[in-house]
Design a protein around this motif. Structure first.
Motif, PDB file in Angstrom:
ATOM      1  N   ARG A   1       0.822  -1.213   0.000  1.00 19.67           N
ATOM      2  CA  ARG A   1       0.000   0.000   0.000  1.00 19.67           C
ATOM      3  C   ARG A   1       0.853   1.258   0.000  1.00 19.67           C
ATOM      4  NH1 ARG A   1      -3.331  -2.617   4.117  1.00 19.67           N
ATOM      5  NH2 ARG A   1      -4.748  -4.017   3.018  1.00 19.67           N
ATOM      6  N   LEU A   2       2.100   1.146   0.426  1.00 23.24           N
ATOM      7  CA  LEU A   2       2.994   2.297   0.309  1.00 23.24           C
ATOM      8  C   LEU A   2       3.321   2.576  -1.146  1.00 23.24           C
ATOM      9  CD1 LEU A   2       5.619   1.837   3.156  1.00 23.24           C
ATOM     10  CD2 LEU A   2       3.931   3.633   2.903  1.00 23.24           C
TER      11      LEU A   2
ATOM     12  N   GLY B   1      -0.728   3.969  -3.769  1.00 25.33           N
ATOM     13  CA  GLY B   1      -1.488   4.872  -2.908  1.00 25.33           C
ATOM     14  C   GLY B   1      -2.935   4.982  -3.357  1.00 25.33           C
TER      15      GLY B   1
ATOM     16  N   SER C   1       1.543  12.146   7.603  1.00 32.17           N
ATOM     17  CA  SER C   1       0.922  11.058   8.361  1.00 32.17           C
ATOM     18  C   SER C   1       1.327   9.682   7.837  1.00 32.17           C
ATOM     19  CB  SER C   1      -0.599  11.201   8.349  1.00 32.17           C
ATOM     20  OG  SER C   1      -1.087  11.193   7.032  1.00 32.17           O
ATOM     21  N   GLY C   2       1.485   9.567   6.522  1.00 34.72           N
ATOM     22  CA  GLY C   2       1.867   8.269   5.972  1.00 34.72           C
ATOM     23  C   GLY C   2       3.243   7.841   6.455  1.00 34.72           C
TER      24      GLY C   2
ATOM     25  N   CYS D   1       5.277  17.942  -1.472  1.00 35.18           N
ATOM     26  CA  CYS D   1       4.016  17.230  -1.723  1.00 35.18           C
ATOM     27  C   CYS D   1       2.862  18.200  -1.926  1.00 35.18           C
ATOM     28  CB  CYS D   1       3.686  16.296  -0.563  1.00 35.18           C
ATOM     29  SG  CYS D   1       4.853  14.960  -0.417  1.00 35.18           S
TER      30      CYS D   1
ATOM     31  N   CYS E   1      -5.428  15.336   0.783  1.00 34.31           N
ATOM     32  CA  CYS E   1      -5.367  13.868   0.785  1.00 34.31           C
ATOM     33  C   CYS E   1      -4.447  13.359  -0.318  1.00 34.31           C
ATOM     34  CB  CYS E   1      -6.761  13.266   0.624  1.00 34.31           C
ATOM     35  SG  CYS E   1      -7.806  13.560   2.052  1.00 34.31           S
TER      36      CYS E   1
ATOM     37  N   ARG F   1      -0.993  13.936   0.873  1.00 38.42           N
ATOM     38  CA  ARG F   1      -0.696  12.937   1.900  1.00 38.42           C
ATOM     39  C   ARG F   1      -0.269  11.617   1.263  1.00 38.42           C
ATOM     40  NH1 ARG F   1      -5.812  11.470   5.504  1.00 38.42           N
ATOM     41  NH2 ARG F   1      -6.465  10.527   3.551  1.00 38.42           N
ATOM     42  N   SER F   2      -0.976  11.234   0.172  1.00 38.36           N
ATOM     43  CA  SER F   2      -0.593   9.959  -0.430  1.00 38.36           C
ATOM     44  C   SER F   2       0.706  10.074  -1.224  1.00 38.36           C
ATOM     45  CB  SER F   2      -1.726   9.401  -1.291  1.00 38.36           C
ATOM     46  OG  SER F   2      -2.208  10.384  -2.148  1.00 38.36           O
TER      47      SER F   2
ATOM     48  N   VAL G   1       4.475   9.358   0.736  1.00 40.37           N
ATOM     49  CA  VAL G   1       5.150   8.072   0.894  1.00 40.37           C
ATOM     50  C   VAL G   1       5.708   7.585  -0.446  1.00 40.37           C
ATOM     51  CG1 VAL G   1       3.874   7.388   2.945  1.00 40.37           C
ATOM     52  CG2 VAL G   1       2.958   6.829   0.703  1.00 40.37           C
TER      53      VAL G   1
ATOM     54  N   SER H   1      -4.496   2.761   3.688  1.00 42.86           N
ATOM     55  CA  SER H   1      -4.019   3.014   2.329  1.00 42.86           C
ATOM     56  C   SER H   1      -2.675   3.736   2.346  1.00 42.86           C
ATOM     57  CB  SER H   1      -5.044   3.833   1.544  1.00 42.86           C
ATOM     58  OG  SER H   1      -4.941   5.193   1.900  1.00 42.86           O
ATOM     59  N   LEU H   2      -2.293   4.277   3.497  1.00 42.46           N
ATOM     60  CA  LEU H   2      -0.991   4.929   3.598  1.00 42.46           C
ATOM     61  C   LEU H   2       0.067   3.993   4.174  1.00 42.46           C
ATOM     62  CD1 LEU H   2      -2.265   8.343   4.925  1.00 42.46           C
ATOM     63  CD2 LEU H   2      -1.088   7.983   2.770  1.00 42.46           C
TER      64      LEU H   2
END
Lengths: 288, 322
Positions: free
Chosen positions: A115-116, A119, A139-140, A160, A190, A193-194, A197, B212-213
């Motif tokens: 999942r990293l 995303g 947060s990730g 980002c 969001c 955020r994705s 990572v 998902s992260l």
């Protein structure tokens, strides 16, 4: 102007090589992210077969739109691609999803690592309300227990947010709560955020369906910019959006039974001269 | 452009008779609770008022409860200082032990246990919450106390350098520590059940966002479930604390009531307002009864205070996680 800002930063894929590959339109080359291959995907909810025999290739550096009427399995399909499907109790799965030629459902695979790399952006903006804007972006990193030095964190937040097209609107209030933003800004948060990572593939499940046209436009611009460095798969009900942002389009349909892929091809072809009558009916607005 | 704004209109609606009737019923029943609470408080204050007037503030601080009554004339020195401190001490021990157990149980049930285990445990925990407290007390006296004395001894031997675990004499029987353990067992079901309920309402979209992260279960819980549920856990803890303050029978069975303030949790001497009232009740004369009712009023205020504090804590944290 964001692109020039981005160019100053050093991202993992050298931006120059990405830009070159993009401008010369060579999807499938490494700088454009990693491709994803879905092989014979079936998905069940309990005894109900929701998705039947879907095989799709997503070349690196391309944007693929998944279109089709409600209930045709698009969302179910996209959720099988980063193993979010299995969170639904009674959900079952058959088939293979290959990332860099490795099956993400293979035994011994750490799903959190998958999942990293793949995303996801959801339909409803869902920033973490207990965190500030900056913390949301990071947060990730925290959730996946990746350690990056404090000194690099600020740069990462800025990078980002620039790539998600939100930087200029929030740079003076990174400490504000994520919930204080508008819906469209939250969705771009969001996305940022994705991105933090550094995924190779980004899945977007109707990212604009809860947003106004202005915010939708901003997010489409963001998608275009991001597609220069990663593979994007987007579910959308908005056919104009599919036409505007994607390189390829896959049309899903369910005739009361499980959802299937009716037709897939370059977006221009799907929208101008589809091979299948049902596709033509759908894209010309005769049903759906 | 004119800048005189129109007069704001009063917005009203004409309710239907059935709605008026129902509104009357729910309102009056709702106010019954408040009326009962007020009446009890007023009764305790009214009957105990003479004691507050005679003893003054020292009623709260005086440790002794020495009272002689001859031909209707009472003399002596009474106060509930030791009892109040003992109540707080045992409740604190109970909370410190019960809170982590309850939160972890709630997390296990919601996020790790298979569904049949969850259902079974929920039934068991509900049963525990409804269990008569005298049975906890008896079990605590006969079964828990011998072991707990040994634990207390170990704590004292190895952690005795830490002020909390010091004792002046090696007397570990019927200590606030043991009373606290019994209370902990009694309040675990309450805190667990409230925590489980709030954890189960953690929003699915945020949980999925965390996964998902690249989150694993624990980091997801830390980032989403705990911030979301924190104020509910505090609320549950305060409910439990309220019960720990008021619990009488179970504490009476396992606690050695001593009328002198003792802050050594492991030492076998403690105080408890509710148990104190029960112990003295039978042989109390007229003035002492008033004093006991006054003590009851203090306990009443303490419980209210804890509830208001809980409310305040919840309101302060409510915006963070939601």
């Amino acid at each position: 102007m964001e692109t020039s800002d981005t160019a100053k930063k050093t991202t993992p894929n050298s931006l120059a090589s990405v830009a070159t590959a993009r401008s010369q339109k060579k999807p499938g080359t490494a700088p454009l992210g990693s491709g994803l291959e879905a092989r014979k995907i079936h998905a069940w909810f309990g005894k109900h077969l929701a998705l039947k025999d879907v095989s799709l290739d997503f070349s690196s550096g391309t944007v693929t739109a998944l279109i089709g009427p409600s209930g045709c399995g698009k969302s179910t399909f996209i959720r099988t691609l980063n193993r979010m499907h299995e969170f639904i109790p009674s959900a079952a799965f058959a088939g293979e999803v290959l990332l860099d030629n490795e099956d993400i459902y293979g035994s011994g695979v750490d799903v959190t690592k998958i999942r990293l790399q793949i995303g996801m952006v959801f339909q409803k903006p869902n920033p973490f309300p207990s965190m500030s804007i900056g913390e949301n972006v990071l947060s990730g990193i925290k959730l996946a227990q990746l350690n990056i030095p404090k000194s690099e964190q600020n740069d990462l937040v800025e990078d980002c947010l620039i790539r998600a097209g939100l930087w200029s609107e929030v740079k003076d209030r990174l400490d504000a709560h994520g919930g204080s933003l508008s819906g469209g800004q939250q969705q771009r948060l969001c996305i940022a955020r994705s991105l933090a990572v550094k995924p190779k593939v980004l899945l977007m499940d109707e990212p604009c369906s809860a947003l106004d046209p202005g915010s939708t436009l901003r997010i489409e611009e963001t998608i275009s910019q991001l597609s220069s460095s990663m593979t994007i798969i987007i579910v959308t009900h908005n056919m104009q959006q599919a036409a505007r942002v994607s390189d390829y389009t896959a049309f899903f349909l369910s005739d009361g039974g499980p959802g299937e892929v009716i037709e897939v091809g370059p977006t221009s072809q799907i929208f101008t001269k589809p091979r299948d009558q049902r596709t033509e009916n759908y894209v010309s607005g005769r049903f759906g | 452009m004119s800048n005189t704004l129109p007069v704001q209109r009063k917005i009203s609606t004409k309710p239907r008779p059935s709605d008026v009737a129902f509104r009357g019923i729910v309102t009056s029943f709702g106010f019954i609770n408040l009326a009962i609470l007020t009446l009890i408080g007023a009764f305790l204050l009214f009957r105990g008022f003479e004691v507050f007037r005679v003893e003054g503030f020292s009623f709260l601080t005086d440790q002794r409860w020495e009272l002689t009554e001859e031909s209707g004339v009472s003399s002596g020195n009474i106060g509930i200082g030791a009892m109040l401190v003992g109540t707080l001490l045992a409740a604190l021990v109970a909370l410190i032990v019960a809170l982590p157990v309850s939160v972890l149980t709630a997390l296990m049930l919601n996020f790790y246990a298979p569904i049949w285990i969850r259902n079974f445990f929920v039934t068991v925990i509900d049963l525990m919450a409804a269990f008569p407290s005298i049975l906890f007390g008896l079990w605590g006296f006969f079964v828990l106390m011998p072991s707990a004395e040994y634990w207390a001894m170990l704590l004292n031997r190895y952690l005795g350098w830490f002020p909390v675990f010091q004792v002046d004499q090696p007397f570990f029987t019927r200590s606030p520590f043991i009373a606290g353990l019994v209370l902990a067992i009694m309040i675990i079901p309450i805190i667990t059940s409230v925590s489980r309920e709030v954890f189960s309402q953690a929003p699915l979209d945020r949980i999925q966002a965390a996964y998902s992260l690249g989150a694993n279960k624990w980091s997801m819980i830390k980032a989403v479930v705990l911030p979301f549920g924190a104020n509910g856990v505090v609320g549950g803890a305060m409910l439990g604390l309220g019960r720990a303050f008021g619990e009488t029978v179970a504490v009476y069975t396992v606690l050695n009531l001593v009328y002198s303030i003792n802050l050594q949790v492991l030492f076998g001497a403690g105080g408890n307002v509710a148990s104190h009232i029960v112990t003295r009740w039978g042989e109390a004369g007229e003035y002492e009864v008033k004093a006991l009712l006054a003590a009851g009023f203090v306990l009443f205020l303490l419980t209210l205070l804890v509830n208001f504090m809980a409310d305040w804590v919840v309101k302060r944290t409510v915006r963070k996680g939601r």
